[in-house]
Motif scaffolding. Sequence first.
Motif, PDB file in Angstrom:
ATOM      1  N   SER A 153      34.472  43.586  -8.575  1.00  0.00           N
ATOM      2  CA  SER A 153      33.126  43.428  -8.457  1.00  0.00           C
ATOM      3  C   SER A 153      32.823  42.420  -7.850  1.00  0.00           C
ATOM      4  O   SER A 153      33.519  40.787  -8.867  1.00  0.00           O
ATOM      5  CB  SER A 153      32.813  43.690  -9.650  1.00  0.00           C
ATOM      6  N   PHE A 208      29.264  39.129  -7.043  1.00  0.00           N
ATOM      7  CA  PHE A 208      28.431  39.034  -6.329  1.00  0.00           C
ATOM      8  C   PHE A 208      28.314  38.070  -4.862  1.00  0.00           C
ATOM      9  O   PHE A 208      29.402  37.075  -4.457  1.00  0.00           O
ATOM     10  CB  PHE A 208      27.394  36.900  -6.790  1.00  0.00           C
ATOM     11  N   SER A 237      27.067  51.480 -13.723  1.00  0.00           N
ATOM     12  CA  SER A 237      26.134  50.717 -13.554  1.00  0.00           C
ATOM     13  C   SER A 237      25.507  50.659 -14.515  1.00  0.00           C
ATOM     14  O   SER A 237      24.917  51.061 -15.584  1.00  0.00           O
ATOM     15  CB  SER A 237      25.617  51.205 -12.622  1.00  0.00           C
ATOM     16  N   TYR A 294      19.502  39.512 -17.801  1.00  0.00           N
ATOM     17  CA  TYR A 294      20.207  40.650 -18.248  1.00  0.00           C
ATOM     18  C   TYR A 294      19.249  40.713 -19.898  1.00  0.00           C
ATOM     19  O   TYR A 294      19.820  41.932 -20.256  1.00  0.00           O
ATOM     20  CB  TYR A 294      21.568  40.528 -18.777  1.00  0.00           C
ATOM     21  N   SER A 301      30.900  48.340 -12.244  1.00  0.00           N
ATOM     22  CA  SER A 301      32.033  48.162 -12.211  1.00  0.00           C
ATOM     23  C   SER A 301      32.651  48.984 -12.114  1.00  0.00           C
ATOM     24  O   SER A 301      32.702  50.732 -12.465  1.00  0.00           O
ATOM     25  CB  SER A 301      32.720  47.449 -13.777  1.00  0.00           C
ATOM     26  N   THR A 330      34.204  41.132 -14.025  1.00  0.00           N
ATOM     27  CA  THR A 330      34.704  42.134 -13.191  1.00  0.00           C
ATOM     28  C   THR A 330      35.634  43.229 -13.804  1.00  0.00           C
ATOM     29  O   THR A 330      36.654  42.339 -15.095  1.00  0.00           O
ATOM     30  CB  THR A 330      35.403  41.528 -11.658  1.00  0.00           C
ATOM     31  N   ASN A 376      24.297  45.999 -12.395  1.00  0.00           N
ATOM     32  CA  ASN A 376      25.499  45.759 -12.271  1.00  0.00           C
ATOM     33  C   ASN A 376      27.179  46.512 -11.761  1.00  0.00           C
ATOM     34  O   ASN A 376      26.169  48.214 -12.192  1.00  0.00           O
ATOM     35  CB  ASN A 376      26.399  44.694 -13.160  1.00  0.00           C
ATOM     36  N   ASN A 429      22.141  35.692 -10.839  1.00  0.00           N
ATOM     37  CA  ASN A 429      23.178  36.963 -10.485  1.00  0.00           C
ATOM     38  C   ASN A 429      22.837  38.039 -10.072  1.00  0.00           C
ATOM     39  O   ASN A 429      22.384  38.617 -11.349  1.00  0.00           O
ATOM     40  CB  ASN A 429      23.916  36.603 -11.602  1.00  0.00           C
ATOM     41  N   GLN A 434      25.251  42.385  -6.436  1.00  0.00           N
ATOM     42  CA  GLN A 434      26.581  42.959  -7.399  1.00  0.00           C
ATOM     43  C   GLN A 434      27.071  44.014  -6.907  1.00  0.00           C
ATOM     44  O   GLN A 434      26.382  45.286  -7.056  1.00  0.00           O
ATOM     45  CB  GLN A 434      27.140  43.060  -8.828  1.00  0.00           C
ATOM     46  N   ALA A 449      22.946  34.652 -15.819  1.00  0.00           N
ATOM     47  CA  ALA A 449      22.929  35.881 -16.539  1.00  0.00           C
ATOM     48  C   ALA A 449      22.057  35.648 -17.002  1.00  0.00           C
ATOM     49  O   ALA A 449      21.809  37.287 -18.236  1.00  0.00           O
ATOM     50  CB  ALA A 449      24.367  36.308 -17.265  1.00  0.00           C
TER      51      ALA A 449
END
Length: 744
Positions: A226, A228, A287, A636, A273, A212, A271, A241, A244, A633
């Motif tokens: 941010s 989850f 994003s 990703y 932020s 975040t 994701n 994850n 978000q 994670a």
Amino acid sequence: MRKSIFHLLILAPLSGLLAVPALAQIETPAPGNLVTEETILAYPETKTVDVVDELFGEYISDPYRWLENDVRENEDVAAWVKAQNAVTNSYLETIEGREVLAASMTKLFDYDALSAPTEAGGKFFYERKSGGQNQAVLYVREGKDGKERVLIDPASWSADGATALAEWKPSGDGKFLVYAIQDGGSDWRTLKVIDVEKGEVLTDTVEWAKFTNLAWMPKNTGFLYSRFPKPKEGGTFQSLNKNQAIYLHPLGADQSKDYKVYDTPDRPELNHSAELTSDKEWIIITSSSGTDDRYEMTLIKVDAPEIKRQTLVEGFDYSWSLIDGIGDTLYFTTNKDASRLRVVKTDVSKLESRDVMCDGPDAETTICGKDVFVFSEVVPEHSATIDSAAIVGDKLYVDFIDDAKSRVEVFALDGTPVGLIDLPGLGTVSELNGSAKTATGYFAFGSFNRPTTIYSFSDAGKSAIWAKPDFPFDPDTIEVKQQFYQSKDGTKIPMFVVHKKDLDLSEGAPTLLYGYGGFNISVLPQYKPAWMAWIEAGGVFASANLRGGGEYGKAWHDGGRLQNKQNVFDDFIAAGEYLIAEGVTPENGLAIEGRSNGGLLVGAVMNQRPDLFAAGHAAVGVMDMLRFDRFTAGRYWVDDYGYPDKEQDFKTLLSYSPYHNIKSGTEYPALMVTTADTDDRVVPGHSFKYTARLQALDTGDKPHLIRIETRAGHGSGKPTDKLIEEYADIYAFLAKATGLDVVK
């Protein structure tokens, strides 16, 4: 905003690997028995399970899959961890030098580790971690010359010192500060708020924040963060994850009252932020779909009567990073049309109609008109790579990576070059910050032989020391050289070589070679007490800037990922060959080290060239390349590694996966694997499975051990005492294997 297979070996027929008795014929040593180099290491018996996956016509045996279970929840895994640590500790007891290295590191940690200050409302906020402290303390100072005071000290948060202050952000007027608590090294965060003037922690508590940013709204009405969804029971440290979202937390409210500002339920893998321009005019939401620097950006006007989301950048095609905004003009760095990045700006009060491709009737693609934001170039692409940038006053300061070291150039806001900022030598600029509302900016500078010093600046050519620690050694006694060598395909690779100036290299010296090579991360000069302890003991330290990193922009990153991942291993192997050929280290004196993606690097090159290295340290590594995307994670990382469920990627991943490519019947170097029970970034099952297989197969008599830390995670937030104990163990192990006499 910058921020995460070898020779084709088919493990069928099943009787091949599953019949390995996991060294059951070797008795576990009685308590107190010491393992020596003259004896065969008595590794704990590791059970196997009958698990085979058929992938693209190949049968992949995974006899240690049970070790993927959470060590905190599974008694069998916990017992295995206890037995492995017992063997490792027994072996370490036979090694001289751990106390010497621990004492050296204690001395080398004994300085004020500083962060660059953040200015807000005339106050200056910064971290300091002094020798003997397990965690950094946050200070506040009223004005440039005011008296500092402790604002947040994590020392009382846990008995073992493993609870750390993570991210923090003061409000624009400096009255409040939101901060994140990291417990036991986990990536999960708990957010709290403190009244800066009173030093009182407010009742606000936010749970399940992760990956975040923190951003205050105007007038301290609340902050953006941010998070989850709360994980299901038993899945806190292992479940994927997803989903978000960005929330606005109203100051003084219960978390149940937080307002969801932005999410993408139709794309749960994304994701998000949020950040605000320093003048609090605009919210920019970035994003991402993975670790690659490819972003979409959404724009929200802060003082609009209702939330209106505008697409600022559409399509996950390029890197975009907000520098700051002045009114309606926003400045960004981007690699669009610039592999090594450039600076652009846009006036968000204006939209222009452009012809774009869009979906027409019957799913056909057609040309249609669309209103878009138009970006103009401010600073064109250079021969060096942009790492970060800041607007301070009416100037633009750009930090370039120039052959893996920093250079800061100054520009007018229209892009006119103004000059350079003086830097004290070869090293790394970090934490470059300031705003259009202030006349002074700040940055941190460090190098292999120079702990971080904080500088202020207000114009080209001028920088001044804002805070400097008393160095725990004389940096003038340490030589830092940059050299270039050729990789297997002829690519020129930079490498830093560091040692004491009076070191006799006529016959070479034991050398520790560090590498990473991935995720567009640049490995730049930095001071680490553990590295310096190795150097002060008479060793050489080398750091190679492998492809896959970001030192030379997008092309350098692309050259070391996906189908090009083998280039990273070739670069690292070539670095070792170069150090031996140049006489820097003798043939039996080379140790290698890497963390996370670098742990994967160590495991892969150990399989490919076990003859080249004397020892290795694989820390929190990604070791099973066929299942990395199934935990936390890991999903990703497909941007760098590829998709295990896609055939072409699968074949590449299988060709170098450390877990699958261990060569039975081959003499392996000494190896120390390290991980931690609370690592929810690279789950410890990677290291557990890899170590179990390395110990089970015929890989020679040298020690192949695993050290498993408790109440620790992927690395961040680890207390100083644990770091000293851990690296004293590891470097004593590497010193013994390479012949470095640390006791002399």
